[in-house]
Design a protein around this motif. Structure first.
Motif, PDB file in Angstrom:
ATOM      1  N   SER A  26     -12.351  49.074  13.352  1.00 52.79           N
ATOM      2  CA  SER A  26     -12.373  49.974  12.203  1.00 52.79           C
ATOM      3  C   SER A  26     -13.549  49.651  11.286  1.00 52.79           C
ATOM      4  CB  SER A  26     -11.059  49.870  11.437  1.00 52.79           C
ATOM      5  OG  SER A  26     -11.080  50.680  10.301  1.00 52.79           O
ATOM      6  N   LYS A  27     -13.743  48.375  10.975  1.00 51.89           N
ATOM      7  CA  LYS A  27     -14.844  47.975  10.107  1.00 51.89           C
ATOM      8  C   LYS A  27     -16.189  48.239  10.768  1.00 51.89           C
ATOM      9  CE  LYS A  27     -12.363  44.522   7.447  1.00 51.89           C
ATOM     10  NZ  LYS A  27     -12.228  43.108   7.090  1.00 51.89           N
ATOM     11  N   CYS A  28     -16.292  47.985  12.061  1.00 50.23           N
ATOM     12  CA  CYS A  28     -17.531  48.226  12.794  1.00 50.23           C
ATOM     13  C   CYS A  28     -17.883  49.709  12.764  1.00 50.23           C
ATOM     14  CB  CYS A  28     -17.385  47.726  14.231  1.00 50.23           C
ATOM     15  SG  CYS A  28     -18.880  47.892  15.236  1.00 50.23           S
ATOM     16  N   MET A  29     -16.916  50.559  13.021  1.00 50.25           N
ATOM     17  CA  MET A  29     -17.169  51.997  13.007  1.00 50.25           C
ATOM     18  C   MET A  29     -17.511  52.482  11.596  1.00 50.25           C
ATOM     19  SD  MET A  29     -14.612  53.591  15.858  1.00 50.25           S
ATOM     20  CE  MET A  29     -13.123  52.758  15.367  1.00 50.25           C
ATOM     21  N   ASP A  30     -16.866  51.905  10.582  1.00 51.62           N
ATOM     22  CA  ASP A  30     -17.180  52.267   9.198  1.00 51.62           C
ATOM     23  C   ASP A  30     -18.628  51.914   8.871  1.00 51.62           C
ATOM     24  OD1 ASP A  30     -14.649  53.263   8.727  1.00 51.62           O
ATOM     25  OD2 ASP A  30     -13.944  51.470   7.650  1.00 51.62           O
ATOM     26  N   ARG A  31     -19.068  50.724   9.287  1.00 50.10           N
ATOM     27  CA  ARG A  31     -20.457  50.321   9.040  1.00 50.10           C
ATOM     28  C   ARG A  31     -21.423  51.254   9.764  1.00 50.10           C
ATOM     29  NH1 ARG A  31     -18.256  45.083   9.624  1.00 50.10           N
ATOM     30  NH2 ARG A  31     -18.932  45.045  11.781  1.00 50.10           N
ATOM     31  N   TYR A  32     -21.085  51.617  10.987  1.00 49.67           N
ATOM     32  CA  TYR A  32     -21.931  52.538  11.749  1.00 49.67           C
ATOM     33  C   TYR A  32     -22.045  53.878  11.031  1.00 49.67           C
ATOM     34  CZ  TYR A  32     -23.633  55.539  15.477  1.00 49.67           C
ATOM     35  OH  TYR A  32     -24.361  56.435  16.196  1.00 49.67           O
ATOM     36  N   MET A  33     -20.922  54.404  10.581  1.00 45.82           N
ATOM     37  CA  MET A  33     -20.936  55.702   9.902  1.00 45.82           C
ATOM     38  C   MET A  33     -21.693  55.621   8.577  1.00 45.82           C
ATOM     39  SD  MET A  33     -19.713  57.744  12.011  1.00 45.82           S
ATOM     40  CE  MET A  33     -19.811  59.169  10.951  1.00 45.82           C
ATOM     41  N   ASP A  34     -21.560  54.512   7.856  1.00 46.50           N
ATOM     42  CA  ASP A  34     -22.315  54.338   6.613  1.00 46.50           C
ATOM     43  C   ASP A  34     -23.818  54.367   6.897  1.00 46.50           C
ATOM     44  OD1 ASP A  34     -19.990  54.134   5.126  1.00 46.50           O
ATOM     45  OD2 ASP A  34     -20.037  51.940   5.017  1.00 46.50           O
ATOM     46  N   ALA A  35     -24.233  53.645   7.926  1.00 43.33           N
ATOM     47  CA  ALA A  35     -25.657  53.619   8.288  1.00 43.33           C
ATOM     48  C   ALA A  35     -26.116  55.007   8.728  1.00 43.33           C
ATOM     49  CB  ALA A  35     -25.901  52.594   9.394  1.00 43.33           C
ATOM     50  N   PHE A  36     -25.302  55.693   9.511  1.00 38.48           N
ATOM     51  CA  PHE A  36     -25.642  57.041   9.962  1.00 38.48           C
ATOM     52  C   PHE A  36     -25.828  57.968   8.770  1.00 38.48           C
ATOM     53  CE2 PHE A  36     -24.492  61.358  11.089  1.00 38.48           C
ATOM     54  CZ  PHE A  36     -25.288  61.589  12.198  1.00 38.48           C
ATOM     55  N   ASN A  37     -24.945  57.876   7.793  1.00 45.59           N
ATOM     56  CA  ASN A  37     -25.032  58.737   6.611  1.00 45.59           C
ATOM     57  C   ASN A  37     -26.288  58.459   5.796  1.00 45.59           C
ATOM     58  OD1 ASN A  37     -22.722  60.223   7.132  1.00 45.59           O
ATOM     59  ND2 ASN A  37     -21.399  58.778   6.060  1.00 45.59           N
ATOM     60  N   VAL A  38     -26.675  57.197   5.673  1.00 42.66           N
ATOM     61  CA  VAL A  38     -27.900  56.850   4.949  1.00 42.66           C
ATOM     62  C   VAL A  38     -29.106  57.465   5.656  1.00 42.66           C
ATOM     63  CG1 VAL A  38     -29.456  54.942   4.368  1.00 42.66           C
ATOM     64  CG2 VAL A  38     -27.016  54.754   3.878  1.00 42.66           C
ATOM     65  N   VAL A  39     -29.151  57.332   6.975  1.00 38.02           N
ATOM     66  CA  VAL A  39     -30.261  57.899   7.736  1.00 38.02           C
ATOM     67  C   VAL A  39     -30.270  59.426   7.621  1.00 38.02           C
ATOM     68  CG1 VAL A  39     -31.199  58.214  10.067  1.00 38.02           C
ATOM     69  CG2 VAL A  39     -30.419  55.954   9.328  1.00 38.02           C
ATOM     70  N   ALA A  40     -29.125  60.051   7.730  1.00 36.94           N
ATOM     71  CA  ALA A  40     -29.046  61.510   7.647  1.00 36.94           C
ATOM     72  C   ALA A  40     -29.487  62.005   6.267  1.00 36.94           C
ATOM     73  CB  ALA A  40     -27.627  61.982   7.949  1.00 36.94           C
ATOM     74  N   GLN A  41     -29.077  61.322   5.218  1.00 37.39           N
ATOM     75  CA  GLN A  41     -29.484  61.719   3.872  1.00 37.39           C
ATOM     76  C   GLN A  41     -30.990  61.554   3.682  1.00 37.39           C
ATOM     77  OE1 GLN A  41     -26.988  59.379   1.294  1.00 37.39           O
ATOM     78  NE2 GLN A  41     -25.180  60.639   1.685  1.00 37.39           N
ATOM     79  N   SER A  42     -31.544  60.473   4.199  1.00 35.61           N
ATOM     80  CA  SER A  42     -32.990  60.250   4.104  1.00 35.61           C
ATOM     81  C   SER A  42     -33.748  61.325   4.864  1.00 35.61           C
ATOM     82  CB  SER A  42     -33.362  58.872   4.643  1.00 35.61           C
ATOM     83  OG  SER A  42     -32.794  57.867   3.856  1.00 35.61           O
ATOM     84  N   TYR A  43     -33.266  61.669   6.036  1.00 36.45           N
ATOM     85  CA  TYR A  43     -33.890  62.710   6.846  1.00 36.45           C
ATOM     86  C   TYR A  43     -33.844  64.056   6.118  1.00 36.45           C
ATOM     87  CZ  TYR A  43     -34.787  65.851  10.764  1.00 36.45           C
ATOM     88  OH  TYR A  43     -35.292  66.826  11.575  1.00 36.45           O
ATOM     89  N   ASP A  44     -32.689  64.374   5.564  1.00 37.10           N
ATOM     90  CA  ASP A  44     -32.531  65.625   4.821  1.00 37.10           C
ATOM     91  C   ASP A  44     -33.489  65.676   3.636  1.00 37.10           C
ATOM     92  OD1 ASP A  44     -31.083  68.144   4.250  1.00 37.10           O
ATOM     93  OD2 ASP A  44     -30.445  67.041   2.449  1.00 37.10           O
ATOM     94  N   LYS A  45     -33.605  64.580   2.907  1.00 35.68           N
ATOM     95  CA  LYS A  45     -34.503  64.503   1.756  1.00 35.68           C
ATOM     96  C   LYS A  45     -35.955  64.708   2.200  1.00 35.68           C
ATOM     97  CE  LYS A  45     -35.437  61.478  -2.176  1.00 35.68           C
ATOM     98  NZ  LYS A  45     -35.116  60.182  -2.792  1.00 35.68           N
ATOM     99  N   ARG A  46     -36.321  64.105   3.299  1.00 35.05           N
ATOM    100  CA  ARG A  46     -37.694  64.245   3.798  1.00 35.05           C
ATOM    101  C   ARG A  46     -37.973  65.686   4.232  1.00 35.05           C
ATOM    102  NH1 ARG A  46     -40.655  60.806   8.610  1.00 35.05           N
ATOM    103  NH2 ARG A  46     -42.610  61.926   8.475  1.00 35.05           N
ATOM    104  N   ILE A  47     -37.044  66.293   4.937  1.00 30.47           N
ATOM    105  CA  ILE A  47     -37.215  67.681   5.381  1.00 30.47           C
ATOM    106  C   ILE A  47     -37.361  68.600   4.174  1.00 30.47           C
ATOM    107  CG2 ILE A  47     -36.061  69.629   6.511  1.00 30.47           C
ATOM    108  CD1 ILE A  47     -37.272  67.599   8.441  1.00 30.47           C
TER     109      ILE A  47
END
Length: 55
Positions: A26-47
């Motif tokens: 559960s904690k591992c998947m939460d960390r993965y999703m947190d990292a994914f969200n940071v990357v997605a937000q950065s990508y969206d901001k750049r676009i």
């Protein structure tokens, strides 16, 4: 995510998960999703910035 978390959390595969295995997964998947969200937000901001330059 599945392979990484499985390798990290499941030390003794069996027919069921221990509570510590479940907590780790559960904690591992939460960390993965947190990292994914940071990357997605950065990508969206750049676009959005690139699109604003083109206007």
């Amino acid at each position: 995510m599945g392979d990484v978390c499985y390798a990290r959390c499941i030390t003794a595969p069996g027919s069921s998960l221990s509570s510590s295995d479940e907590t780790c997964l559960s904690k591992c998947m939460d960390r993965y999703m947190d990292a994914f969200n940071v990357v997605a937000q950065s990508y969206d901001k750049r676009i959005r910035a690139e699109m604003a330059k083109g206007e």
